[in-house]
Design an enzyme around this catalytic site. Structure first.
Site, PDB file in Angstrom:
ATOM      1  N   LYS A 118       4.350 -42.925  10.730  1.00 60.40           N
ATOM      2  CA  LYS A 118       5.274 -42.270  11.537  1.00 60.40           C
ATOM      3  C   LYS A 118       6.216 -42.924  12.481  1.00 60.40           C
ATOM      4  O   LYS A 118       7.552 -42.660  12.574  1.00 60.40           O
ATOM      5  CB  LYS A 118       4.475 -41.439  12.407  1.00 60.40           C
ATOM      6  N   LYS A 203       1.293 -37.030  -0.752  1.00 61.88           N
ATOM      7  CA  LYS A 203       0.451 -35.825  -0.647  1.00 61.88           C
ATOM      8  C   LYS A 203       1.236 -34.675  -0.022  1.00 61.88           C
ATOM      9  O   LYS A 203       2.710 -35.035   0.478  1.00 61.88           O
ATOM     10  CB  LYS A 203      -0.502 -36.110   0.825  1.00 61.88           C
ATOM     11  N   LYS A 206       3.565 -30.979   5.760  1.00 65.64           N
ATOM     12  CA  LYS A 206       4.384 -30.168   6.398  1.00 65.64           C
ATOM     13  C   LYS A 206       5.870 -30.749   6.766  1.00 65.64           C
ATOM     14  O   LYS A 206       6.721 -29.785   6.770  1.00 65.64           O
ATOM     15  CB  LYS A 206       3.829 -29.777   7.620  1.00 65.64           C
TER      16      LYS A 206
HETATM   17  P1  TYM Z   1      -2.876 -31.890  10.205  1.00 66.28           P
HETATM   18  O1  TYM Z   1      -2.337 -30.710  11.177  1.00 66.28           O
HETATM   19  O2  TYM Z   1      -1.931 -32.809   9.715  1.00 66.28           O
HETATM   20  O3  TYM Z   1      -3.611 -31.414   8.970  1.00 66.28           O
HETATM   21  C1  TYM Z   1      -4.574 -30.330   9.117  1.00 66.28           C
HETATM   22  C2  TYM Z   1      -5.851 -30.400   8.154  1.00 66.28           C
HETATM   23  O4  TYM Z   1      -5.234 -30.450   6.804  1.00 66.28           O
HETATM   24  C3  TYM Z   1      -5.678 -31.541   5.926  1.00 66.28           C
HETATM   25  N1  TYM Z   1      -4.493 -32.060   5.183  1.00 66.28           N
HETATM   26  C4  TYM Z   1      -4.673 -31.856   3.915  1.00 66.28           C
HETATM   27  N2  TYM Z   1      -5.674 -31.859   2.906  1.00 66.28           N
HETATM   28  C5  TYM Z   1      -5.506 -31.992   1.826  1.00 66.28           C
HETATM   29  N3  TYM Z   1      -4.316 -32.088   0.982  1.00 66.28           N
HETATM   30  C6  TYM Z   1      -3.216 -32.408   1.878  1.00 66.28           C
HETATM   31  N4  TYM Z   1      -2.053 -32.627   1.220  1.00 66.28           N
HETATM   32  C7  TYM Z   1      -3.296 -32.317   3.271  1.00 66.28           C
HETATM   33  N5  TYM Z   1      -2.517 -32.452   4.250  1.00 66.28           N
HETATM   34  C8  TYM Z   1      -3.291 -32.058   5.422  1.00 66.28           C
HETATM   35  C9  TYM Z   1      -5.752 -32.735   6.954  1.00 66.28           C
HETATM   36  O5  TYM Z   1      -6.502 -33.817   6.589  1.00 66.28           O
HETATM   37  C10 TYM Z   1      -6.412 -31.930   8.205  1.00 66.28           C
HETATM   38  O6  TYM Z   1      -7.841 -31.921   7.956  1.00 66.28           O
HETATM   39  N6  TYM Z   1      -4.888 -35.187  13.595  1.00 66.28           N
HETATM   40  C11 TYM Z   1      -5.035 -33.724  12.796  1.00 66.28           C
HETATM   41  C12 TYM Z   1      -5.527 -32.601  13.585  1.00 66.28           C
HETATM   42  C13 TYM Z   1      -6.429 -32.966  14.769  1.00 66.28           C
HETATM   43  C14 TYM Z   1      -7.923 -32.906  14.207  1.00 66.28           C
HETATM   44  C15 TYM Z   1      -8.741 -33.301  15.323  1.00 66.28           C
HETATM   45  C16 TYM Z   1      -8.466 -32.670  13.130  1.00 66.28           C
HETATM   46  C17 TYM Z   1      -6.446 -33.046  15.889  1.00 66.28           C
HETATM   47  N7  TYM Z   1      -7.818 -33.494  16.429  1.00 66.28           N
HETATM   48  C18 TYM Z   1     -10.107 -33.327  15.545  1.00 66.28           C
HETATM   49  C19 TYM Z   1     -10.021 -33.132  13.127  1.00 66.28           C
HETATM   50  C20 TYM Z   1     -10.807 -33.306  14.367  1.00 66.28           C
HETATM   51  C21 TYM Z   1      -3.782 -33.496  11.901  1.00 66.28           C
HETATM   52  O7  TYM Z   1      -2.625 -33.794  12.478  1.00 66.28           O
HETATM   53  O8  TYM Z   1      -4.135 -32.545  11.072  1.00 66.28           O
END
Ligand code: TYM
Length: 343
Positions: A118, A203, A206
């Site tokens: 990022k 991957k 968003k």
């Molecule tokens: P975020 O918002 O990027 O994504 C949410 C969840 O979706 C999963 N994910 C995917 N899984 C499979 N294939 C993909 N292409 C894909 N893109 C996203 C991510 O692995 C995630 O599980 N930092 C985290 C949010 C967060 C969090 C936490 C998660 C904040 N605190 C505590 C777990 C525990 C995030 O930005 O996820």
């Protein structure tokens, strides 16, 4: 009885896509409930504090939080079974985050792949400290609920590893305080990393500038089917799953998605589409995904109009979460040696 705790979060920046759904949210829904020996606690939240590490438009941001919370309810997260909440409504997360930042090391945060990726995309003067210390807040999110299992996609594994390291360091300094969390995926469905439909070696994300790369949970049937029809595959025209073969990345991804929707194994899919071309297969995947999304969208359209209901679920969820979070925070503050005065 050793009751297990599940916890996870998602950033409310845009409508979630099918990667978020198959990689994480679907496992949140199926984790819920249980009784007797299998009873568990679950906490699922919108990580709005994490989301402001990138500038958000305040009006749109508010709307997106409501949209995403309505989607939580529409996919089947149940406010009676799980604590569903918005991260900023539970200030204990930020309080613990500061304490844990004093147990995290500059070097280990500098090595976080997501930070490196990022920050590489931003000008030097635009890389804020929040982006750097983001994984510490994530560690606080997890550790404050004494989570056993964290259902996340593959891209979050490194952050989870850091949370464990911080927990071990704190426990070593102050005695057993935090449980060590483990990632949780649906291993049989291999959905921990859903790939972009346009560039299947990347991957699904968003923030992808190409709208055809990503299928959103609120895309209508026509859009979903079109996106799958355009999906990049290969010239072999054979529906065959070959893991680790980059030439098959596109078809592997479509088969993974189809398998997850229809609950079919790779050999079953190969048999179903033996002798058929990619056109037929892509149409089948698109239609299966669209059919899966339809009831979610119907529920969403109903729930999203009821702001009072959404807000009452948010409040109840935050109250449940806060009660659990306070217990850990009080313990941590005592162990650190913060002076307590009666007031
Ligand atoms: P975020 O918002 O990027 O994504 C949410 C969840 O979706 C999963 N994910 C995917 N899984 C499979 N294939 C993909 N292409 C894909 N893109 C996203 C991510 O692995 C995630 O599980 N930092 C985290 C949010 C967060 C969090 C936490 C998660 C904040 N605190 C505590 C777990 C525990 C995030 O930005 O996820």
């Amino acid at each position: 009885m050793n009751k297990k705790t599940f916890l996870s979060g998602i950033q409310p920046t845009n409508i979630p896509h099918i990667g978020n759904y198959f990689g994480a949210i679907k496992n949140w829904v199926s984790s819920q409930g249980g009784s007797g020996e299998t009873a568990l606690d679950s906490y699922y939240f919108l990580a709005d504090l994490h989301a402001i590490t990138v500038r958000q438009n305040p009006t749109e941001f508010e709307r997106q939080v409501l949209d995403c919370f309505a989607l939580f309810l529409a996919v089947g997260l149940d406010p009676e079974l799980s604590a569903l909440f918005v991260q900023s409504h539970v200030p204990e997360h930020t309080e613990l985050s500061w304490i844990l930042s004093c147990y995290a090391q500059f070097g280990e945060l500098s090595r976080m792949t997501q930070f490196k990726d990022k920050s590489a995309n931003q000008k030097e003067g635009e890389v804020n400290i929040g982006l750097f210390s983001y994984p510490v807040l994530q560690a606080a999110d997890i550790l404050i609920y004494q989570a056993d299992f964290v259902p996340v996609g593959k891209d979050q594994k490194q952050h989870l590893e850091l949370a464990r390291n911080i927990a071990v360091r704190f426990n070593q300094a102050h005695g057993e305080t935090f449980k060590l969390p483990a990632p949780y995926n649906n291993i049989t469905q291999n959905t921990a990393k859903i790939m972009s439909l346009s560039e299947p070696t990347k991957k699904m994300s968003k923030s992808d500038a190409n709208p055809h790369a990503t299928v959103l949970l609120l895309d209508d049937k026509d859009t979903v089917v079109k996106k799958f029809k355009r999906a990049v595959t290969d010239s072999e025209a054979k529906v065959e799953y070959r893991e680790n073969d980059p030439a098959k990345a596109g078809i592997n991804n479509l088969m993974t998605i189809y398998g997850a929707v229809c609950d079919k194994s790779m050999p079953e899919i190969e048999a179903e589409f033996g002798g058929k071309g990619y056109g037929d297969f892509k149409t089948a995947v698109g239609e299966a995904v669209a059919d899966m999304l339809l009831p979610i969208q119907t529920a969403y359209n109903r729930i999203r109009t009821d702001r009072a209901y959404i807000e009452s679920c948010m409040k109840n969820g935050a109250a449940k979460a806060s009660a659990a979070a306070r217990k850990t925070l009080i313990d941590v503050k005592g162990k650190v040696g913060f002076l307590v005065v009666d007031n």
